[in-house]
Scaffold this motif. Sequence first.
Motif, mmCIF file in Angstrom:
data_model
loop_
_atom_site.group_PDB
_atom_site.id
_atom_site.type_symbol
_atom_site.label_atom_id
_atom_site.label_comp_id
_atom_site.label_asym_id
_atom_site.label_seq_id
_atom_site.Cartn_x
_atom_site.Cartn_y
_atom_site.Cartn_z
ATOM 1 N N GLY A 38 0.558 -1.277 0.092
ATOM 2 C CA GLY A 38 0.163 -0.063 0.060
ATOM 3 C C GLY A 38 0.961 1.239 -0.225
ATOM 4 N N ASP A 39 2.102 1.157 0.070
ATOM 5 C CA ASP A 39 2.987 2.357 -0.076
ATOM 6 C C ASP A 39 3.591 2.712 -1.265
ATOM 7 O OD1 ASP A 39 4.879 0.501 0.071
ATOM 8 O OD2 ASP A 39 5.918 1.369 1.662
ATOM 9 N N HIS A 80 5.869 6.121 -6.025
ATOM 10 C CA HIS A 80 5.102 6.362 -4.741
ATOM 11 C C HIS A 80 4.411 7.710 -4.539
ATOM 12 C CE1 HIS A 80 8.635 8.470 -2.876
ATOM 13 N NE2 HIS A 80 9.374 7.328 -3.506
ATOM 14 N N GLN A 111 2.531 8.797 1.646
ATOM 15 C CA GLN A 111 1.136 8.308 2.161
ATOM 16 C C GLN A 111 0.636 7.106 1.540
ATOM 17 O OE1 GLN A 111 -1.789 11.469 2.290
ATOM 18 N NE2 GLN A 111 -0.410 12.778 3.720
ATOM 19 N N SER A 112 -0.074 6.409 2.026
ATOM 20 C CA SER A 112 -0.517 4.981 1.669
ATOM 21 C C SER A 112 -1.302 5.342 -0.109
ATOM 22 C CB SER A 112 -1.750 4.262 2.355
ATOM 23 O OG SER A 112 -0.988 4.058 3.266
ATOM 24 N N ASN A 141 -3.510 3.449 -3.384
ATOM 25 C CA ASN A 141 -4.599 2.136 -3.562
ATOM 26 C C ASN A 141 -4.149 1.962 -5.110
ATOM 27 O OD1 ASN A 141 -6.570 0.440 -4.072
ATOM 28 N ND2 ASN A 141 -8.171 2.110 -4.459
#
Length: 478
Positions: A52-53, A145, A150-151, A153
Amino acid sequence: MNDPTRTRNLRIRAALAVAAVTGLGATALTALPAAAAGEALTVQYRQSSTGGDQVEPWLKVVNTGASSVPLSQVKVRYYFKADAGASYTYACSWAVKGCANLTGTFGTLAHPTATADRYLEVGFTAGAGSLAPGADTGDMQLRFHRSNWQSLNQSDDYSFGPAQTTYANWSKVTATVGGVQVWGTAPVGNEPTSTPTDPTTPPTTPPPTGAALFDDFDYTGHTDPALVAHGWSVRSTSGGPGVPGATWAPENVTFAKDGTNSIMNLRTSTAGTGESTRHTEILTRASKFKNGTYAARVRFSDAPLSGPDGDHLVQTFFTINDLKAPMADDYAEYDFEYLPNGGWGEPANILYTTSWETYRPDPWEAVNQHSESRTSHDGWHDLVLTIDDSAIVYYVDGREFGRHDARYLPERPMSINFNQWLIDLAGQTSTAPRAYDQKVDYVLYIKDQVLTPAQVAAKVGAYRSAGTTFEDGVPAAQ
């Protein structure tokens, strides 16, 4: 220009450049466009992480044709759905061709879909060589990234294949050779409609006419009365951005003939201390530029004229207005920024284009979108920026470099600026004197009209053929 506005660039880039590694890609179509009938590529893909990162597309480009293909002509696009308000950072972890021979830039789709509104475009420098028939690039282990880590999707990303854990042909990644698509299927509504033309070819229609600023920088020096009369200000005030204690030196903005043409030179020098550091900047006194086409021919320099290399230098062409309050939504700035020796967390040369909505100096918060290319841009380059009511588009040497969203469009007029300065003295700690030059051939602005890079070249050629060295028909901001 106020000092807080420019000082924040250092903090901005520190936030943007929390970078490190990379990946790669390649592709080929089942039915080739006629213009590329002799060139066939396939792109193979595998996902390295469903975390997720960061996104980790690993790619290979395979030459399935009968002739050798120069990789410098190949572009590969991986499509994804951006998270709201996010900017992204590209990196290469490892590549058989060498990470230094790969480039990664982000762009915005003209027709967003539910699974794609952005893309990562992977290119190759001349150092990557050619791909012989039957050969492939080998692993390109890429990643990207969110710039603030932050994460993110991946599940709604067009090109993402969660089950693709080994290399195989992947049609959701596209490849082009010389601008002609030869592999893959773009998101619906973004298919190629025609064969791109050579950006150096004269346009079939004459460039639009309209209110324009053109300056060939034909002056005798920074004290030439014509420079002020033509609306320019050479900075001499103290303050940021850059090395604390440095001086903004107007005498370091000079003009010289190159054959029959006149060139402006911005020189930045240092002997390793703040007191010995001389930055340079020239800007329009009037803030009267908004939608339209901005263009300049700029020579970036990777190495100093003499002395040790390695300083964290910034060479620029940009347009900006002032921040009236933290997070004010009528702030705007659009940058070309070249860092020949890295800086802001980057280890080597990188070219940024950044579109700004707003920011807060303290505590730091930024709203922007950027594109970048981690490769040398030493030498002369044609830089074009267009702004209309739907997008901000950046071009380098006739090729689209970045396309940014409508949310970053300007709401107030801006000034036009060039500057060269040192971020810090950490890149080269020697006290030996050294100096760097950034040269500018011309600047052009056409109000409220979007020109192609070829039309810009035609417009500049028309001015020079007519012997026009300066024109300013742009009205003052209302």
